[in-house]
Design a protein around this motif. Structure first.
Motif, PDB file in Angstrom:
ATOM      1  N   GLU A 122       0.709  -1.255   0.030  1.00 39.57           N
ATOM      2  CA  GLU A 122      -0.074  -0.068   0.077  1.00 39.57           C
ATOM      3  C   GLU A 122       0.816   1.249   0.058  1.00 39.57           C
ATOM      4  O   GLU A 122       0.645   2.301  -0.641  1.00 39.57           O
ATOM      5  CB  GLU A 122      -1.041  -0.065   1.146  1.00 39.57           C
ATOM      6  CG  GLU A 122      -1.762   1.299   1.325  1.00 39.57           C
ATOM      7  CD  GLU A 122      -2.961   0.927   0.463  1.00 39.57           C
ATOM      8  OE1 GLU A 122      -3.681   1.976   0.381  1.00 39.57           O
ATOM      9  OE2 GLU A 122      -3.445  -0.066   0.089  1.00 39.57           O
ATOM     10  N   HIS A 123       1.880   1.125   0.824  1.00 39.29           N
ATOM     11  CA  HIS A 123       2.909   2.404   0.734  1.00 39.29           C
ATOM     12  C   HIS A 123       4.294   2.089   1.032  1.00 39.29           C
ATOM     13  O   HIS A 123       4.454   0.743   1.274  1.00 39.29           O
ATOM     14  CB  HIS A 123       2.602   3.190   2.262  1.00 39.29           C
ATOM     15  CG  HIS A 123       1.285   3.674   2.349  1.00 39.29           C
ATOM     16  ND1 HIS A 123       0.621   4.871   1.717  1.00 39.29           N
ATOM     17  CD2 HIS A 123       0.246   3.207   2.881  1.00 39.29           C
ATOM     18  CE1 HIS A 123      -0.504   5.012   2.035  1.00 39.29           C
ATOM     19  NE2 HIS A 123      -0.777   3.955   3.062  1.00 39.29           N
ATOM     20  N   LEU A 124       5.146   2.548   0.286  1.00 40.69           N
ATOM     21  CA  LEU A 124       6.560   2.477   0.229  1.00 40.69           C
ATOM     22  C   LEU A 124       7.439   3.503   0.390  1.00 40.69           C
ATOM     23  O   LEU A 124       7.200   4.489  -0.546  1.00 40.69           O
ATOM     24  CB  LEU A 124       7.102   1.465  -0.887  1.00 40.69           C
ATOM     25  CG  LEU A 124       8.498   1.285  -0.985  1.00 40.69           C
ATOM     26  CD1 LEU A 124       8.662  -0.324  -1.622  1.00 40.69           C
ATOM     27  CD2 LEU A 124       9.574   2.163  -1.749  1.00 40.69           C
ATOM     28  N   LEU A 125       7.861   3.763   1.564  1.00 44.22           N
ATOM     29  CA  LEU A 125       8.392   5.283   1.835  1.00 44.22           C
ATOM     30  C   LEU A 125       9.781   4.798   2.556  1.00 44.22           C
ATOM     31  O   LEU A 125      10.029   4.002   3.373  1.00 44.22           O
ATOM     32  CB  LEU A 125       7.646   5.933   2.929  1.00 44.22           C
ATOM     33  CG  LEU A 125       6.283   6.464   2.574  1.00 44.22           C
ATOM     34  CD1 LEU A 125       5.766   6.871   3.628  1.00 44.22           C
ATOM     35  CD2 LEU A 125       6.462   7.486   1.224  1.00 44.22           C
ATOM     36  N   VAL A 126      11.061   5.458   1.945  1.00 42.45           N
ATOM     37  CA  VAL A 126      12.317   5.619   2.418  1.00 42.45           C
ATOM     38  C   VAL A 126      12.648   6.531   3.554  1.00 42.45           C
ATOM     39  O   VAL A 126      12.209   7.612   3.291  1.00 42.45           O
ATOM     40  CB  VAL A 126      13.235   5.414   1.282  1.00 42.45           C
ATOM     41  CG1 VAL A 126      14.872   5.667   1.765  1.00 42.45           C
ATOM     42  CG2 VAL A 126      13.128   4.476   0.327  1.00 42.45           C
ATOM     43  N   GLU A 128      15.282   8.732   6.283  1.00 42.87           N
ATOM     44  CA  GLU A 128      16.578   9.481   6.329  1.00 42.87           C
ATOM     45  C   GLU A 128      17.839   8.419   6.489  1.00 42.87           C
ATOM     46  O   GLU A 128      19.020   8.822   5.873  1.00 42.87           O
ATOM     47  CB  GLU A 128      16.872  10.405   7.205  1.00 42.87           C
ATOM     48  CG  GLU A 128      15.777  11.706   7.174  1.00 42.87           C
ATOM     49  CD  GLU A 128      16.093  12.956   7.775  1.00 42.87           C
ATOM     50  OE1 GLU A 128      16.867  12.693   8.881  1.00 42.87           O
ATOM     51  OE2 GLU A 128      15.471  14.046   7.892  1.00 42.87           O
ATOM     52  N   ALA A 129      17.601   7.329   6.894  1.00 40.13           N
ATOM     53  CA  ALA A 129      18.923   6.585   7.158  1.00 40.13           C
ATOM     54  C   ALA A 129      18.988   5.560   5.923  1.00 40.13           C
ATOM     55  O   ALA A 129      19.721   4.463   5.861  1.00 40.13           O
ATOM     56  CB  ALA A 129      18.753   5.801   8.383  1.00 40.13           C
ATOM     57  N   GLY A 130      17.966   5.456   5.253  1.00 39.98           N
ATOM     58  CA  GLY A 130      17.980   4.516   4.019  1.00 39.98           C
ATOM     59  C   GLY A 130      17.099   3.386   3.963  1.00 39.98           C
ATOM     60  O   GLY A 130      17.046   2.405   3.252  1.00 39.98           O
ATOM     61  N   GLN A 131      16.465   3.480   5.298  1.00 40.51           N
ATOM     62  CA  GLN A 131      15.766   2.279   5.503  1.00 40.51           C
ATOM     63  C   GLN A 131      14.138   2.234   4.825  1.00 40.51           C
ATOM     64  O   GLN A 131      13.776   3.509   4.625  1.00 40.51           O
ATOM     65  CB  GLN A 131      15.215   2.088   7.185  1.00 40.51           C
ATOM     66  CG  GLN A 131      16.535   2.030   7.860  1.00 40.51           C
ATOM     67  CD  GLN A 131      16.866   0.305   7.927  1.00 40.51           C
ATOM     68  OE1 GLN A 131      16.295  -0.656   7.808  1.00 40.51           O
ATOM     69  NE2 GLN A 131      18.351   0.286   7.682  1.00 40.51           N
ATOM     70  N   ILE A 132      13.769   1.068   4.174  1.00 41.58           N
ATOM     71  CA  ILE A 132      12.472   1.203   3.440  1.00 41.58           C
ATOM     72  C   ILE A 132      11.400   0.454   4.236  1.00 41.58           C
ATOM     73  O   ILE A 132      11.295  -0.645   4.657  1.00 41.58           O
ATOM     74  CB  ILE A 132      12.502   0.194   2.232  1.00 41.58           C
ATOM     75  CG1 ILE A 132      13.980   0.768   1.381  1.00 41.58           C
ATOM     76  CG2 ILE A 132      11.649   0.128   1.345  1.00 41.58           C
ATOM     77  CD1 ILE A 132      14.449  -0.254   0.578  1.00 41.58           C
ATOM     78  N   TRP A 133      10.337   1.567   4.305  1.00 43.11           N
ATOM     79  CA  TRP A 133       9.203   1.150   5.136  1.00 43.11           C
ATOM     80  C   TRP A 133       8.051   0.873   4.326  1.00 43.11           C
ATOM     81  O   TRP A 133       7.787   1.655   3.246  1.00 43.11           O
ATOM     82  CB  TRP A 133       8.813   2.384   6.018  1.00 43.11           C
ATOM     83  CG  TRP A 133       9.677   2.735   7.206  1.00 43.11           C
ATOM     84  CD1 TRP A 133      10.765   3.595   7.059  1.00 43.11           C
ATOM     85  CD2 TRP A 133       9.458   2.641   8.424  1.00 43.11           C
ATOM     86  NE1 TRP A 133      11.317   3.760   7.935  1.00 43.11           N
ATOM     87  CE2 TRP A 133      10.678   3.147   9.041  1.00 43.11           C
ATOM     88  CE3 TRP A 133       8.611   2.032   9.266  1.00 43.11           C
ATOM     89  CZ2 TRP A 133      10.752   3.019  10.442  1.00 43.11           C
ATOM     90  CZ3 TRP A 133       8.616   2.108  10.602  1.00 43.11           C
ATOM     91  CH2 TRP A 133       9.675   2.473  11.112  1.00 43.11           C
ATOM     92  N   VAL A 134       7.404  -0.456   4.642  1.00 42.60           N
ATOM     93  CA  VAL A 134       6.279  -1.039   3.512  1.00 42.60           C
ATOM     94  C   VAL A 134       5.035  -1.109   4.544  1.00 42.60           C
ATOM     95  O   VAL A 134       5.033  -1.995   5.546  1.00 42.60           O
ATOM     96  CB  VAL A 134       6.778  -2.340   3.147  1.00 42.60           C
ATOM     97  CG1 VAL A 134       5.756  -2.769   2.240  1.00 42.60           C
ATOM     98  CG2 VAL A 134       8.157  -1.977   2.095  1.00 42.60           C
ATOM     99  N   GLY A 135       4.179  -0.470   4.223  1.00 40.70           N
ATOM    100  CA  GLY A 135       2.582  -0.843   4.532  1.00 40.70           C
ATOM    101  C   GLY A 135       1.940  -1.515   3.687  1.00 40.70           C
ATOM    102  O   GLY A 135       1.726  -1.134   2.323  1.00 40.70           O
TER     103      GLY A 135
END
Length: 288
Positions: A122-126, A128-135
Motif C-alpha cells: 500500500e505504501h513504500l517510503l524511505v 533518512e537512514a535509507g531504511q525502506i518502510w512498507v505498509g
C-alpha cells in the motif's frame, strides 16, 4: 464547512508531459520524483523489462534526470535513497516470486540489488537512514515492515500489539520514525524502532478511514475518509491515551475543486497531494 487550500509545491516540467506517469512521490528530504515511461502498461500477460526515466524536482525548483535500466514492475512504487539511488517495487508479488519484486538502483540508474517484501504494498517510503518502510493492504503479509536497501528485514509490526492492524491505510515516514493509522481500529501509531523505551506508542482515535496523516508536536491531521468524506481534513490533539478531535473541514486544490482521484504522501508535518493527471504536487503543512 471550512476549506483549506493546498499550496502548490512541485510540477513535472512541461517537456515531459507526453510521457506516462507510472509513479510519483515526495521523498523524506522534500524532493518530488516522477517515474515516467513511453506508454502506459498494458493489462494481462508478462511485462518485459523496460527503461524508465525519473524526473526529480527539488524544493528550489532544480531538475535532475535519472535513467533506470530494465525496470520490471508494471504498477510500481517509487522512492529515493539518501545516496541518490532509487527503489522501485511492484505492488503485487505474484509475478515476482523469484525475489525480484523490489529493485534497488544506484545514482547512475544501474540495478544493484533485488529482493521481495511480500504481496500487497500500500505504501513504500524511505527514511533518512535509507531504511525502506512498507505498509501492506489486507492480503498476506499484513502490517508494517522495515527493510534495509539490501533486503534485510529490520523491523516488523507482528509483535507490536497494534490493535486492528489489517490494512495500513495511512503511513507517514519522517527522519527515521514512522506514524501510521491502520484499518480496522484506526489508532494513531508512532513507531521508533531504535528507541529502547516505548518504541511503539498507540493512541485511540475516533476519526475513521483516513488515507494520510501528519503530525507536528501534539497536533495531528488526518486526510481522507469514506464516501462523501474522501476530501475531509480532520485536526486533533494528541493526549495521553487518545486523539481528541478539534476541527473538521475540506482540503481542496489551489483552483478550488476537491482533488478527486489522487496520490497522497505523508512526511512529518506535511501531507502532499497529487491529483490526476499527476503532473503536480500540492502540500498541506500542519506546522504552518
Amino acid at each position: 464547512m471550512q476549506k483549506t487550500v493546498l499550496v502548490p509545491y512541485a510540477h513535472l516540467p512541461r517537456a515531459h508531459h507526453e510521457h506516462h506517469v507510472l509513479a510519483s512521490t515526495v521523498d523524506v528530504f522534500g524532493t518530488a520524483h516522477w517515474l515516467l515511461a513511453e506508454r502506459a502498461p498494458q493489462r494481462g500477460g508478462d511485462v518485459p523489462p523496460f527503461d524508465a526515466l525519473v524526473v526529480s524536482v527539488d524544493p528550489g525548483g532544480n531538475v535532475e534526470l535519472t535513467e533506470l535500466s530494465a525496470v520490471r514492475a508494471r504498477w510500481p512504487h517509487l522512492d529515493r535513497l539518501p545516496d541518490g539511488g532509487f527503489v522501485v517495487a511492484a505492488s503485487r508479488v505474484r509475478r515476482y516470486e523469484d525475489g525480484n519484486q523490489v529493485q534497488v538502483f544506484d545514482a547512475l540508474g544501474r540495478e544493484t540489488a533485488s529482493f521481495s517484501v511480500g504481496d500487497a504494498i500500500e505504501h513504500l517510503l524511505v527514511d533518512e537512514a535509507g531504511q525502506i518502510w512498507v505498509g501492506h493492504f489486507d492480503e498476506n503479509p499484513i502490517g508494517i515492515h522495515r527493510w534495509s536497501f539490501t533486503g534485510q528485514h529490520t523491523w516488523t509490526s507482528d509483535d507490536a500489539r497494534i490493535p486492528g492492524l489489517f490494512d495500513c491505510y495511512a503511513l507517514n515516514v519522517s527522519g527515521t520514525a514512522a506514524w501510521a493509522c491502520p484499518y480496522t481500529d484506526f489508532p494513531l501509531v508512532a513507531i521508533r524502532p531504535d528507541r529502547t523505551d516505548r518504541p511503539v506508542r498507540v493512541w485511540a482515535n475516533r476519526i475513521r478511514g483516513s488515507h494520510a496523516v501528519a503530525v507536528h508536536g501534539e497536533r495531528v491531521a488526518f486526510y481522507g475518509g469514506y464516501d462523501e468524506e474522501q476530501d475531509r481534513l480532520a485536526l486533533g490533539e494528541i493526549g495521553e491515551a487518545s486523539v481528541e478531535p478539534r476541527d473538521v473541514g475540506l482540503l481542496t486544490q489551489p483552483d478550488g475543486p476537491a482533488p478527486g482521484r489522487r496520490r497522497v504522501v505523508g512526511r512529518g508535518s506535511r501531507i502532499y497531494v497529487q491529483a490526476e493527471p499527476f503532473s503536480a504536487w500540492g502540500v498541506f503543512d500542519l506546522s504552518g
